[in-house]
Scaffold this motif. Structure first.
Motif, PDB file in Angstrom:
ATOM      1  N   ALA A   7       0.833  -1.207   0.000  1.00 14.45           N
ATOM      2  CA  ALA A   7       0.000   0.000   0.000  1.00 14.45           C
ATOM      3  C   ALA A   7       0.866   1.255   0.000  1.00 14.45           C
ATOM      4  N   LEU A   8       1.902   1.274   0.822  1.00 11.40           N
ATOM      5  CA  LEU A   8       2.792   2.436   0.873  1.00 11.40           C
ATOM      6  C   LEU A   8       3.482   2.655  -0.467  1.00 11.40           C
ATOM      7  N   ASP A   9       3.900   1.565  -1.113  1.00 15.35           N
ATOM      8  CA  ASP A   9       4.610   1.670  -2.388  1.00 15.35           C
ATOM      9  C   ASP A   9       3.694   2.156  -3.510  1.00 15.35           C
ATOM     10  N   GLU A  10       2.384   1.947  -3.363  1.00 18.43           N
ATOM     11  CA  GLU A  10       1.436   2.391  -4.382  1.00 18.43           C
ATOM     12  C   GLU A  10       1.092   3.871  -4.246  1.00 18.43           C
ATOM     13  N   LEU A  11       1.367   4.471  -3.085  1.00 19.19           N
ATOM     14  CA  LEU A  11       1.000   5.866  -2.880  1.00 19.19           C
ATOM     15  C   LEU A  11       1.798   6.773  -3.803  1.00 19.19           C
ATOM     16  N   PRO A  12       1.163   7.793  -4.377  1.00 22.43           N
ATOM     17  CA  PRO A  12       1.900   8.759  -5.197  1.00 22.43           C
ATOM     18  C   PRO A  12       2.821   9.604  -4.331  1.00 22.43           C
ATOM     19  N   HIS A  13       3.702  10.357  -4.989  1.00 23.64           N
ATOM     20  CA  HIS A  13       4.718  11.122  -4.271  1.00 23.64           C
ATOM     21  C   HIS A  13       4.114  12.068  -3.250  1.00 23.64           C
ATOM     22  N   GLU A  14       3.072  12.812  -3.639  1.00 28.68           N
ATOM     23  CA  GLU A  14       2.517  13.806  -2.724  1.00 28.68           C
ATOM     24  C   GLU A  14       1.869  13.163  -1.506  1.00 28.68           C
ATOM     25  N   SER A  15       1.275  11.973  -1.675  1.00 25.42           N
ATOM     26  CA  SER A  15       0.677  11.271  -0.540  1.00 25.42           C
ATOM     27  C   SER A  15       1.748  10.774   0.419  1.00 25.42           C
ATOM     28  N   LEU A  16       2.825  10.232  -0.136  1.00 28.38           N
ATOM     29  CA  LEU A  16       3.892   9.709   0.707  1.00 28.38           C
ATOM     30  C   LEU A  16       4.577  10.836   1.476  1.00 28.38           C
ATOM     31  N   SER A  17       4.756  11.976   0.837  1.00 30.24           N
ATOM     32  CA  SER A  17       5.372  13.118   1.506  1.00 30.24           C
ATOM     33  C   SER A  17       4.519  13.598   2.666  1.00 30.24           C
ATOM     34  N   ALA A  18       3.203  13.697   2.452  1.00 29.06           N
ATOM     35  CA  ALA A  18       2.305  14.137   3.520  1.00 29.06           C
ATOM     36  C   ALA A  18       2.250  13.112   4.646  1.00 29.06           C
ATOM     37  N   LEU A  19       2.331  11.833   4.304  1.00 28.02           N
ATOM     38  CA  LEU A  19       2.266  10.789   5.321  1.00 28.02           C
ATOM     39  C   LEU A  19       3.442  10.850   6.282  1.00 28.02           C
ATOM     40  N   LEU A  29      -2.235  16.504   6.997  1.00 33.06           N
ATOM     41  CA  LEU A  29      -3.275  15.480   7.042  1.00 33.06           C
ATOM     42  C   LEU A  29      -4.337  15.763   5.984  1.00 33.06           C
ATOM     43  N   GLU A  30      -4.692  17.017   5.832  1.00 32.79           N
ATOM     44  CA  GLU A  30      -5.667  17.399   4.814  1.00 32.79           C
ATOM     45  C   GLU A  30      -5.114  17.111   3.415  1.00 32.79           C
ATOM     46  N   HIS A  31      -3.840  17.402   3.213  1.00 38.88           N
ATOM     47  CA  HIS A  31      -3.216  17.144   1.907  1.00 38.88           C
ATOM     48  C   HIS A  31      -3.130  15.649   1.632  1.00 38.88           C
ATOM     49  N   LEU A  32      -2.866  14.862   2.678  1.00 38.01           N
ATOM     50  CA  LEU A  32      -2.793  13.411   2.529  1.00 38.01           C
ATOM     51  C   LEU A  32      -4.118  12.856   2.028  1.00 38.01           C
ATOM     52  N   PHE A  33      -5.211  13.270   2.641  1.00 39.22           N
ATOM     53  CA  PHE A  33      -6.523  12.785   2.215  1.00 39.22           C
ATOM     54  C   PHE A  33      -6.865  13.284   0.810  1.00 39.22           C
ATOM     55  N   THR A  34      -6.604  14.547   0.549  1.00 42.18           N
ATOM     56  CA  THR A  34      -6.947  15.118  -0.757  1.00 42.18           C
ATOM     57  C   THR A  34      -6.221  14.407  -1.887  1.00 42.18           C
ATOM     58  N   PRO A  91      -8.459   5.762  -2.282  1.00 40.76           N
ATOM     59  CA  PRO A  91      -8.849   5.830  -0.869  1.00 40.76           C
ATOM     60  C   PRO A  91      -8.546   4.534  -0.117  1.00 40.76           C
ATOM     61  N   LEU A  92      -8.839   3.391  -0.720  1.00 43.85           N
ATOM     62  CA  LEU A  92      -8.583   2.110  -0.076  1.00 43.85           C
ATOM     63  C   LEU A  92      -7.102   1.927   0.223  1.00 43.85           C
ATOM     64  N   ILE A  93      -6.254   2.240  -0.740  1.00 44.44           N
ATOM     65  CA  ILE A  93      -4.810   2.076  -0.552  1.00 44.44           C
ATOM     66  C   ILE A  93      -4.304   2.950   0.587  1.00 44.44           C
ATOM     67  N   MET A  94      -4.778   4.209   0.641  1.00 43.28           N
ATOM     68  CA  MET A  94      -4.349   5.095   1.718  1.00 43.28           C
ATOM     69  C   MET A  94      -4.837   4.594   3.071  1.00 43.28           C
ATOM     70  N   PHE A  95      -6.096   4.129   3.144  1.00 48.97           N
ATOM     71  CA  PHE A  95      -6.642   3.648   4.410  1.00 48.97           C
ATOM     72  C   PHE A  95      -5.886   2.402   4.886  1.00 48.97           C
ATOM     73  N   ILE A  96      -5.472   1.540   3.961  1.00 41.74           N
ATOM     74  CA  ILE A  96      -4.688   0.358   4.336  1.00 41.74           C
ATOM     75  C   ILE A  96      -3.348   0.783   4.924  1.00 41.74           C
ATOM     76  N   ALA A  97      -2.691   1.759   4.283  1.00 42.91           N
ATOM     77  CA  ALA A  97      -1.407   2.242   4.790  1.00 42.91           C
ATOM     78  C   ALA A  97      -1.553   2.837   6.187  1.00 42.91           C
ATOM     79  N   LEU A  98      -2.581   3.655   6.391  1.00 41.38           N
ATOM     80  CA  LEU A  98      -2.799   4.284   7.698  1.00 41.38           C
ATOM     81  C   LEU A  98      -3.160   3.242   8.753  1.00 41.38           C
TER      82      LEU A  98
END
Length: 473
Positions: A369-381, A424-429, A456-463
């Motif tokens: 799940a973490l590896d599937e996240l795009p750059h901006e999501s991983l940075s916010a995480l 956190l807002e950027h991560l969800f967006t 959304p599913l991939i991000m929720f799995i990572a979190l």
């Protein structure tokens, strides 16, 4: 560094599209190069692609090569800069000691690809040229690929540089520590340290990229019959080799069971189906969870290290073996502790061995799940990985799955610094989820998109995975 730059490029110009980023400068990718693809272990994973040293002509029977009709067009001019900045401090006072520590890390990756061109194969002409061609089923590449139930794809277009260009990475790390530490115990000498110290590390690496370097490509899959005849899959990626079984029909390969239904109930059910993995992680001893939490959060700083860890775990899960020969020395330091932990859990009863297999699957789930996240999501995480923030994300997700919206406790949300809330807002967006705040209260909702996909599913799995490891740490 190059792989990160090309992935950022694809995320920007073709998110969710057909383009595949090139991972290595060693990959020699021409039009009609044969690429071997393997679908992900989890249905929401993108297929893994491995370019080969062969072209279509190399694996065909007969002596008449196919000469494709090619077109070259201007694509775009691309220059991108991505940066992260993390700053933190800690003050601690104990009976015999006090400690103050500060740290600041920043990184910047600049990709100056300049003017890019697109090379394409005329697919209609290719269909006519390959109408009567047959694959050589005795070719070693075909035998190996068929045995592992993988898929052949042909490079039908590629994005190439038209001039010398560069990728530059700048990293700055600074740490400062001051305080007095004292340790005293029965029959042991007293040890004290009084010091003010600082550590800084800067690096600036530039990679020169030559003209005509492929940075991204797109594929057309092959559907291969027993006798070597094949068809080009024009409308979807459903290629593979014909199954040699009376009870099993269809193709084995990158068929993908990806659903685009944005309904919250579907999302809730998919998370529920994975709950055993999260419960297993939560039930680990505190020391094991702390160790895994540190390893996983550390690799968030380096996508290459994250990819290496995910790849090794994938080999262990799918191929029942781990090959770390191709892993760099720096990344082995992140991978080895995980392998040792999994190996220790195997040395025991049948129940312990089964638990080890489940632990491998759970860790593979998180890293995938973490590896599937795009750059901006991983940075916010990276800025949202503290146990406090992760606890709030679980409250938000839980309420969303239960009622379709998610009011979070105003007290809990209010304790977060404004910059963390912004991340956190950027991560969800970035994962197609809206975070809305009304004073100290917060809610999340899925974006109303025509094709929401699995972000959304991939991000929720990572979190959820990080939260499972952070409990009690």
């Amino acid at each position: 560094m190059f792989a990160t730059a090309t992935r950022n490029f694809v995320d920007e110009v073709d998110p969710g599209g057909l383009l595949i980023p090139v991972k290595s400068l060693n990959d020699s990718i021409a039009l009609l190069t044969v690429v071997v693809s393997q679908k992900g272990f989890w249905f929401w994973q993108k297929p893994k692609h491995v370019p080969t040293d062969f072209t279509l002509n190399d694996i065909l029977t007969g002596d008449t090569p196919i000469t494709p009709v090619l077109t070259e067009t201007d694509f775009i001019k691309y220059n991108g800069t991505y940066g992260d900045s993390i700053q933190g401090s800690m003050d601690a006072t104990f009976i015999h000691s006090n400690l103050n520590a500060e740290g600041k890390d920043s990184s910047k990756l600049a990709s100056s690809f300049g003017s890019l061109k697109k090379d394409e194969v005329d697919v209609r002409q290719l269909l006519r040229d390959t109408k009567n061609s047959v694959l050589d089923m005795s070719h070693c590449l075909i035998k190996q690929t068929q045995k592992k139930r993988q898929v052949f794809g042909l490079v039908k277009e590629r994005i190439v540089t038209s001039q010398p260009c560069s990728v530059t990475e700048e990293v700055q790390q600074a740490e400062q520590c001051s305080g007095t530490l004292g340790f005293c115990g029965p029959k042991s000498p007293k040890v004290s340290l009084k010091d003010n110290g600082s550590l800084s590390k800067d690096s600036n690496v530039t990679m020169e990229i030559p003209t005509n370097t492929t940075i991204a490509y797109a594929l057309i899959d092959l559907e291969v019959k027993h006798d070597g005849h094949y068809e080009l899959c024009l409308m979807s990626n459903k290629g593979g080799f014909e199954v040699d079984s009376r009870t099993q029909k269809g193709q084995l390969g990158v068929t993908g069971a990806v659903s685009n239904n944005p309904d919250v109930s579907r999302l809730a059910q998919e998370l529920k189906d994975l709950s055993d993995h999260f419960q297993l992680l939560s039930a680990l001893p505190a020391s094991s969870k702390a160790s895994l939490f540190k390893i996983v959060t550390d690799v968030l700083e380096d996508r290459a290290a994250l990819g290496a860890l995910q790849s090794v775990l994938n080999q262990m899960l799918v191929e029942k073996s781990a090959n770390i020969a191709d892993v760099s020395e720096a990344h082995i330091q992140s991978i080895q502790p995980v392998l040792e932990m999994l190996k220790e859990s195997e040395c025991g009863s049948v129940a312990e061995t089964e638990r080890s297999a489940s632990l491998l699957s759970a860790l593979h789930l998180i890293t995938s799940a973490l590896d599937e996240l795009p750059h901006e999501s991983l940075s916010a995480l990276r800025a949202c990985r503290s146990p406090t923030v992760l606890e709030i994300t679980q409250l938000l997700v839980h309420c969303l799955c239960e009622s379709g919206e998610s009011p979070a406790s105003g007290t809990n949300v209010a304790v977060l610094p404004e910059d963390v809330l912004a991340n956190l807002e950027h991560l969800f967006t970035s994962s197609d989820v809206n975070l809305q705040r009304d004073g100290d209260a917060a809610t999340i909702q899925l974006k109303q998109l025509q094709q929401l996909g699995n972000r959304p599913l991939i991000m929720f799995i990572a979190l959820r995975g990080l939260h499972s490891l952070a409990q009690g740490v």
